[in-house]
Design a protein around this motif. Structure first.
Motif, PDB file in Angstrom:
ATOM      1  N   HIS A   1       6.898  21.388  42.155  1.00 37.33           N
ATOM      2  CA  HIS A   1       8.142  21.386  42.912  1.00 37.33           C
ATOM      3  C   HIS A   1       8.745  19.993  43.040  1.00 37.33           C
ATOM      4  O   HIS A   1       9.645  19.788  43.840  1.00 37.33           O
ATOM      5  CB  HIS A   1       7.908  21.986  44.300  1.00 37.33           C
ATOM      6  CG  HIS A   1       7.550  23.438  44.225  1.00 37.33           C
ATOM      7  ND1 HIS A   1       8.458  24.394  43.857  1.00 37.33           N
ATOM      8  CD2 HIS A   1       6.388  24.079  44.424  1.00 37.33           C
ATOM      9  CE1 HIS A   1       7.872  25.575  43.861  1.00 37.33           C
ATOM     10  NE2 HIS A   1       6.613  25.416  44.195  1.00 37.33           N
TER      11      HIS A   1
ATOM     12  N   LEU B   1      21.131  32.031  46.934  1.00 39.77           N
ATOM     13  CA  LEU B   1      19.928  31.222  47.175  1.00 39.77           C
ATOM     14  C   LEU B   1      19.111  31.773  48.341  1.00 39.77           C
ATOM     15  O   LEU B   1      17.889  31.679  48.339  1.00 39.77           O
ATOM     16  CB  LEU B   1      20.306  29.764  47.432  1.00 39.77           C
ATOM     17  CG  LEU B   1      20.832  29.006  46.218  1.00 39.77           C
ATOM     18  CD1 LEU B   1      21.267  27.596  46.614  1.00 39.77           C
ATOM     19  CD2 LEU B   1      19.799  28.954  45.105  1.00 39.77           C
ATOM     20  N   ARG B   2      19.786  32.363  49.330  1.00 37.01           N
ATOM     21  CA  ARG B   2      19.060  32.959  50.464  1.00 37.01           C
ATOM     22  C   ARG B   2      18.325  34.232  50.050  1.00 37.01           C
ATOM     23  O   ARG B   2      17.256  34.538  50.575  1.00 37.01           O
ATOM     24  CB  ARG B   2      20.020  33.252  51.619  1.00 37.01           C
ATOM     25  CG  ARG B   2      20.467  32.024  52.394  1.00 37.01           C
ATOM     26  CD  ARG B   2      21.219  32.390  53.663  1.00 37.01           C
ATOM     27  NE  ARG B   2      22.541  32.942  53.425  1.00 37.01           N
ATOM     28  CZ  ARG B   2      23.662  32.232  53.281  1.00 37.01           C
ATOM     29  NH1 ARG B   2      23.612  30.911  53.343  1.00 37.01           N
ATOM     30  NH2 ARG B   2      24.810  32.827  53.086  1.00 37.01           N
TER      31      ARG B   2
ATOM     32  N   PRO C   1      17.649  24.735  42.327  1.00 41.66           N
ATOM     33  CA  PRO C   1      16.837  25.301  43.412  1.00 41.66           C
ATOM     34  C   PRO C   1      16.129  26.597  43.014  1.00 41.66           C
ATOM     35  O   PRO C   1      15.039  26.879  43.511  1.00 41.66           O
ATOM     36  CB  PRO C   1      17.836  25.540  44.546  1.00 41.66           C
ATOM     37  CG  PRO C   1      19.180  25.469  43.934  1.00 41.66           C
ATOM     38  CD  PRO C   1      19.063  24.637  42.700  1.00 41.66           C
ATOM     39  N   LEU C   2      16.728  27.369  42.107  1.00 40.63           N
ATOM     40  CA  LEU C   2      16.039  28.586  41.653  1.00 40.63           C
ATOM     41  C   LEU C   2      14.778  28.228  40.869  1.00 40.63           C
ATOM     42  O   LEU C   2      13.747  28.889  41.003  1.00 40.63           O
ATOM     43  CB  LEU C   2      16.983  29.458  40.825  1.00 40.63           C
ATOM     44  CG  LEU C   2      18.105  30.119  41.629  1.00 40.63           C
ATOM     45  CD1 LEU C   2      19.146  30.745  40.708  1.00 40.63           C
ATOM     46  CD2 LEU C   2      17.540  31.148  42.597  1.00 40.63           C
TER      47      LEU C   2
ATOM     48  N   GLN D   1      12.163  27.366  43.256  1.00 40.15           N
ATOM     49  CA  GLN D   1      11.619  28.541  43.943  1.00 40.15           C
ATOM     50  C   GLN D   1      10.648  29.312  43.058  1.00 40.15           C
ATOM     51  O   GLN D   1      10.101  30.324  43.468  1.00 40.15           O
ATOM     52  CB  GLN D   1      12.757  29.459  44.398  1.00 40.15           C
ATOM     53  CG  GLN D   1      13.585  28.899  45.531  1.00 40.15           C
ATOM     54  CD  GLN D   1      14.692  29.862  45.949  1.00 40.15           C
ATOM     55  OE1 GLN D   1      14.514  31.071  45.934  1.00 40.15           O
ATOM     56  NE2 GLN D   1      15.826  29.309  46.316  1.00 40.15           N
TER      57      GLN D   1
END
Length: 189
Positions: free
Chosen positions: A14, A61-62, A88-89, A92
């Motif tokens: 990450h 994103l949420r 951000p994906l 995740q």
């Protein structure tokens, strides 16, 4: 430590500094550059004219699943939003995340018949194998979906491929992001 519960298991890195390396590892498949790995949605400033696009991106994103189709005139930030969602994906755990212009995706499929692609992740694969590999990408960001020339191969591929991605989206198996100058109603059914 051998008795640690995560011993011997693969864990997604990450560290944002490593995203550029992940992008370059995708080679000719992605059209994202290592510099694109630094783009974040929070770094972009919405305008009055594109606030709905930014809110839809934040919502994805949420609850990361399904399709997101953003459109509008040139210069409203569509491409930046697509690229800013990819990072951000990936963090995740949705890997790989691939950014492509739709014309490039169609060309990758056309190359299965002409055998022009001599290297890269799709090297030596026929149409069916390429289709299968591409449809399984967890996150696919397709830019300029309204720019592909309307050929018989392109239209058949577009319908079949997007139908596959749609079925996956319903089952929460993939995320497909689109950017276009045209609203989705302008495309043939």
């Amino acid at each position: 430590e051998p008795d640690h519960p995560q011993f011997g298991k693969l864990i997604t890195c990450h560290n944002p500094a490593h995203l550029a390396k992940r992008i370059s590892a995708l080679g000719t498949l992605t059209q994202a550059s290592p510099a694109d790995a630094s783009i974040r949605l929070s770094d972009l400033k919405p305008l009055d004219s594109n606030k709905a696009m930014f809110e839809a991106a934040r919502e994805l994103l949420r609850d990361p699943h399904g399709w997101l189709y953003v459109y509008g005139p040139p210069g409203n930030g569509k491409t930046l939003v697509l690229k800013a969602l990819c990072n951000p994906l990936a963090l995740q755990g949705f890997e790989p995340v691939v950014y492509l212009r739709f014309t490039h995706l169609v060309n990758l499929m056309r190359d299965a018949y002409t055998e022009r692609q001599k290297s890269g992740p799709l090297e030596g694969l026929g149409y069916v194998e390429r289709f299968d590999r591409l449809k399984r990408i967890p996150v696919l960001a397709l830019d300029e979906v309204d720019k592909a020339r309307a050929t018989q191969l392109g239209e058949e591929f577009r319908f079949e491929f997007l139908d596959e991605r749609y079925q996956q989206a319903i089952n929460r198996e993939s995320i497909t992001l689109f950017a276009s100058n045209s609203p989705p109603t302008d495309f043939p059914a």
